[in-house]
Motif scaffolding. Structure first.
Motif, PDB file in Angstrom:
ATOM      1  N   UNK A   1      30.359  25.163  52.088  1.00  0.00           N
ATOM      2  CA  UNK A   1      30.402  25.866  53.373  1.00  0.00           C
ATOM      3  C   UNK A   1      30.509  24.852  54.505  1.00  0.00           C
ATOM      4  N   UNK A   2      29.837  23.732  54.347  1.00  0.00           N
ATOM      5  CA  UNK A   2      29.752  22.736  55.412  1.00  0.00           C
ATOM      6  C   UNK A   2      30.715  21.567  55.213  1.00  0.00           C
ATOM      7  N   UNK A   3      31.501  21.612  54.155  1.00  0.00           N
ATOM      8  CA  UNK A   3      32.510  20.585  53.904  1.00  0.00           C
ATOM      9  C   UNK A   3      33.755  21.248  53.310  1.00  0.00           C
ATOM     10  N   UNK A   4      34.364  22.186  54.055  1.00  0.00           N
ATOM     11  CA  UNK A   4      35.483  22.941  53.478  1.00  0.00           C
ATOM     12  C   UNK A   4      36.694  22.080  53.120  1.00  0.00           C
ATOM     13  N   UNK A   5      36.795  20.892  53.706  1.00  0.00           N
ATOM     14  CA  UNK A   5      37.932  20.029  53.363  1.00  0.00           C
ATOM     15  C   UNK A   5      37.909  19.630  51.891  1.00  0.00           C
ATOM     16  N   UNK A   6      36.751  19.694  51.256  1.00  0.00           N
ATOM     17  CA  UNK A   6      36.641  19.342  49.835  1.00  0.00           C
ATOM     18  C   UNK A   6      37.290  20.383  48.934  1.00  0.00           C
ATOM     19  N   UNK A   7      37.560  21.569  49.476  1.00  0.00           N
ATOM     20  CA  UNK A   7      38.236  22.598  48.676  1.00  0.00           C
ATOM     21  C   UNK A   7      39.632  22.119  48.300  1.00  0.00           C
ATOM     22  N   UNK A   8      40.216  21.289  49.133  1.00  0.00           N
ATOM     23  CA  UNK A   8      41.576  20.793  48.872  1.00  0.00           C
ATOM     24  C   UNK A   8      41.661  19.974  47.599  1.00  0.00           C
TER      25      UNK A   8
ATOM     26  N   UNK B   1      32.112  34.560  50.323  1.00  0.00           N
ATOM     27  CA  UNK B   1      33.300  35.231  49.783  1.00  0.00           C
ATOM     28  C   UNK B   1      34.581  34.513  50.223  1.00  0.00           C
ATOM     29  N   UNK B   2      34.615  34.056  51.467  1.00  0.00           N
ATOM     30  CA  UNK B   2      35.782  33.295  51.936  1.00  0.00           C
ATOM     31  C   UNK B   2      36.009  32.086  51.037  1.00  0.00           C
ATOM     32  N   UNK B   3      34.937  31.353  50.766  1.00  0.00           N
ATOM     33  CA  UNK B   3      35.043  30.156  49.943  1.00  0.00           C
ATOM     34  C   UNK B   3      35.488  30.499  48.525  1.00  0.00           C
TER      35      UNK B   3
END
Length: 130
Positions: free
Chosen positions: A11-18, A86-88
């Motif tokens: 949630x606090x590091x969404x760039x890691x989803x990449x 849910x977004x994540x």
């Protein structure tokens, strides 16, 4: 539980989803974001409704007023937390090429709102009686 903790960190590091999978069509990511924002609007409305019940119905029996207000406020908090989770989960599923996650939360939220609404109908029909 470990998966939930991992999601909270993201949630606090969404760039890691990449780091996962492939970049989906941007239209799907934007649609996912619009859905997230709709859930946040719902959350704000529930929180506002909880405050309204508490502040603008002073003649309502204290137990009813606090119970209804807390039900709405708690629903708003849960809705906000569910929105980001849910977004994540959807973003990760799209990147991995998986089916989008399902949730019972919309049904649960609907039941809570319906119960609060029915309680308000009873209060209106019977009277507030402080």
């Amino acid at each position: 539980m470990i998966e939930f903790v991992r999601n909270v960190r993201l949630w606090f590091a969404p760039e890691r989803i990449r780091d996962e999978g492939e970049t989906p069509d941007y239209r799907f990511s934007l649609a996912n974001e619009r859905t997230f924002l709709a859930w946040l609007r719902t959350s704000l409305a529930l929180i506002g409704g909880g405050f309204a019940v508490d502040q603008f119905l002073p003649d309502l029996n204290r137990g009813w007023r606090i119970g209804l207000a807390l039900a709405l406020l708690a629903s708003g908090v849960l809705c906000a937390l569910r929105a980001v989770n849910h977004w994540l989960r959807c973003e990760r599923a799209m990147r991995r090429g998986e089916d989008l996650p399902v949730s019972r939360f919309p049904a649960l939220l609907s039941v809570v709102v319906a119960v609060v609404a029915l309680a308000m109908v009873v209060i209106v029909l019977v009277g507030w009686g402080g």
